[in-house]
Design an enzyme around this catalytic site. Structure first.
Site, mmCIF file in Angstrom:
data_model
loop_
_atom_site.group_PDB
_atom_site.id
_atom_site.type_symbol
_atom_site.label_atom_id
_atom_site.label_comp_id
_atom_site.label_asym_id
_atom_site.label_seq_id
_atom_site.Cartn_x
_atom_site.Cartn_y
_atom_site.Cartn_z
ATOM 1 N N GLY A 180 0.852 -1.193 0.000
ATOM 2 C CA GLY A 180 0.000 0.000 0.000
ATOM 3 C C GLY A 180 0.879 1.231 0.000
ATOM 4 O O GLY A 180 2.105 1.135 0.143
ATOM 5 N N LYS A 181 0.289 2.360 -0.200
ATOM 6 C CA LYS A 181 1.050 3.612 -0.111
ATOM 7 C C LYS A 181 0.071 4.758 0.048
ATOM 8 O O LYS A 181 -1.064 4.693 -0.445
ATOM 9 C CB LYS A 181 1.866 3.825 -1.396
ATOM 10 C CG LYS A 181 3.031 4.786 -1.216
ATOM 11 C CD LYS A 181 4.216 4.077 -0.624
ATOM 12 C CE LYS A 181 5.380 4.994 -0.361
ATOM 13 N NZ LYS A 181 6.533 4.257 0.178
ATOM 14 N N GLY A 182 0.510 5.813 0.734
ATOM 15 C CA GLY A 182 -0.345 6.985 0.908
ATOM 16 C C GLY A 182 0.382 8.233 0.470
ATOM 17 O O GLY A 182 1.611 8.243 0.359
#
Ligand code: NAD
Length: 459
Positions: A115-117
């Site tokens: 995931g990444k934000g």
């Protein structure tokens, strides 16, 4: 960068399609169909979550700040990846970084997905109070999709343990009575963070390089010497010789890797050049890395930028243009700043024959292909810079067990885990015609594909 990951996933799957020993139960048309499904699963994220954070600034203005959380794949466990605060953040970049996390975790057998934000801001333009509000709003807006067993963010460019502490506290407020210590990693130690997390990426980057150029070759010297593999020849040309090193970026990753190289007992290194966003410093006799680190600690992370500052601190170096670093006549180049630093505009001027990616995707697709064809040995991001996520995993485990390891135990566990991956990858790589990046991708994709197949998700 986007195309590169897609392309290598595609090529890795093509190589596996040809290999009859991989998923041998699948034959003929069902096999081709399953591989088509794999391409589609791995090249698209499971979820792209987007929002506009509504923030009242201290001057009373209300702004709406775009924010993302991309959840690429959770085959191996909860989604995991940093949150970046930077003006250049965009949906494609966050999606691609999420995909790299899926592959990195699969490669190193970390039981997390990818995931990444990202939040589109320049954090230097906001007060601590405003940044605190941005962190709280981020957690509020994405509160349903985050959590210890769902999606676990960590710091990235523009965020640090301070932001993770704030975010975890907000998560705890929103979810009373639930376990919360594992909801964020990269927290301060007093707030449940792990000892060694800050140094983990830089230490892992240098460990990967040292393990390849010392331990692995030492144990396989005759075999490597006899090999007609292009990359084995590059490695052997540098084995047992003193190595000159240039390091781009002197932040968390670059400065720790530089210190490891400076202090290394196994290789006779000389770190002759380092750079940051302002300058490059050079000394052909080797730079005094501890003195430079001490300087940066008192100067908001910046290196001395002129002769006066160097003289005042008795540091011997000459000052040059920042980007000259990339084209130095050195044996090894460590890239620990940003994406896309070696590109078609400068790839033909690169003299180093060993490149280590501390940053994510610092070499563009075209440059990667050009340099690899020329025999330059590029140690890719997903192999070299996984130290951070590995120690994040230890932090998550410690949070669940509420039992904490010493710093020595953490580094021992980190090196064991990375060594296990390197011992799996290197023998194959020095036999194969594929560059190391593709070798790592094939390994990661093999693992993900096998699990998807066994879970009955490939038709
Ligand atoms: P950081 O902000 O601590 O340091 C970045 C450094 O790069 C600073 O010294 C900055 O001055 C320098 N820099 C910026 N632009 C530059 C340029 N054009 N030329 C030379 N230097 C320049 O960031 P960090 O945590 O060290 O991360 C560096 C890279 O490593 C990022 O791409 C990040 O995504 C990646 N990474 C970091 C971690 C981690 O745990 N910190 C883990 C994996 C990957």
């Amino acid at each position: 960068m986007e195309k590169k990951t897609e392309d290598i996933i595609g090529r890795s799957l093509n190589a596996l399609l040809e290999d009859e020993t991989f998923l041998p139960d699948l034959q003929g048309n069902p096999r081709r169909q399953a591989f088509k499904s794999l391409v589609s699963i791995l090249s698209t994220p499971n979820h792209i979550n987007k929002s506009f954070l509504r923030i009242a600034l201290e001057n009373g203005t209300v702004v709406r700040i775009p924010a993302f959380r991309v959840q690429h794949n959770n085959t191996l466990g909860p989604y995991k990846g940093g949150i970046r605060f930077h003006e250049s953040v965009n949906e494609d970049e966050v999606s691609n970084l999420a995909k790299l996390m899926t592959l990195k975790n699969a490669l190193h057998e970390v039981p997390f997905g990818g995931g990444k934000g990202g939040v589109i801001i320049n954090p230097r333009e906001y007060s601590p109070k405003e940044l605190n509000l941005i962190c709280k709003k981020y957690v509020q807006y994405f509160s349903d999709i985050l959590g210890t067993e769902k999606d676990i963010p960590a710091p990235d460019v523009g965020t640090s343990e301070r932001e993770m502490d704030w975010m975890m506290a907000e998560y705890k407020t929103i979810h009373p009575g639930q376990t919360y210590r594992g909801s964020f990693t990269g927290k301060s130690v007093i707030n449940g963070g792990s000892l060694g997390r800050r140094e983990a990426t830089g230490k892992g980057v240098y460990f990967t390089f040292r393990y390849m150029m010392h331990n692995f070759i030492k144990n396989n010297e005759t075999w490597m010497e006899d090999s007609d593999n292009l990359f084995a020849r590059t490695a052997m040309q540098h084995y047992g010789r003193p190595l000159t090193i240039a390091i781009q970026g002197f932040g968390n990753v670059g400065s720790v890797a530089a210190l490891q190289a400076y202090q290394c007992d196994y290789l006779q290194n000389k770190v002759v050049a380092v750079s940051d966003h302002n300058v490059m410093l050079y000394n052909s006799d080797g730079l005094d890395i501890p003195a430079l680190i001490e300087y940066t600690m008192d100067h908001e992370g910046d290196l001395p930028a002129d002769e006066e500052a160097l003289a005042e601190h008795a540091i011997k170096a000459t000052v040059h243009d920042r980007d000259d670093l990339l084209e130095q006549e050195v044996d090894a180049l460590f890239l620990a700043a940003l994406e896309d630093q070696i590109h078609p505009g400068n790839m033909k001027n690169i003299k180093a024959r060993l490149i280590v990616e501390g940053a994510n995707a610092p070499v563009t697709e075209d440059a990667d292909e050009y340099l690899s064809e020329d025999g330059v040995l590029i140690v890719p991001d997903i192999l070299a810079n996984a130290g951070g996520v590995i120690v994040s995993y230890f932090e998550w485990m410690q949070g669940r067990e509420t039992q904490f390891y010493t710093e020595d135990q953490i580094f021992e566990l980190l090196y064991d885990k990375m060594q296990h991956t390197l011992d799996t990858i290197f023998p194959q790589f020095f036999k194969d015609p594929f560059p190391l990046r593709q070798n790592c991708y094939i390994h990661a994709v093999t693992k993900l594909s096998t699990i998807l197949y066994r879970q009955g998700k490939l038709f």
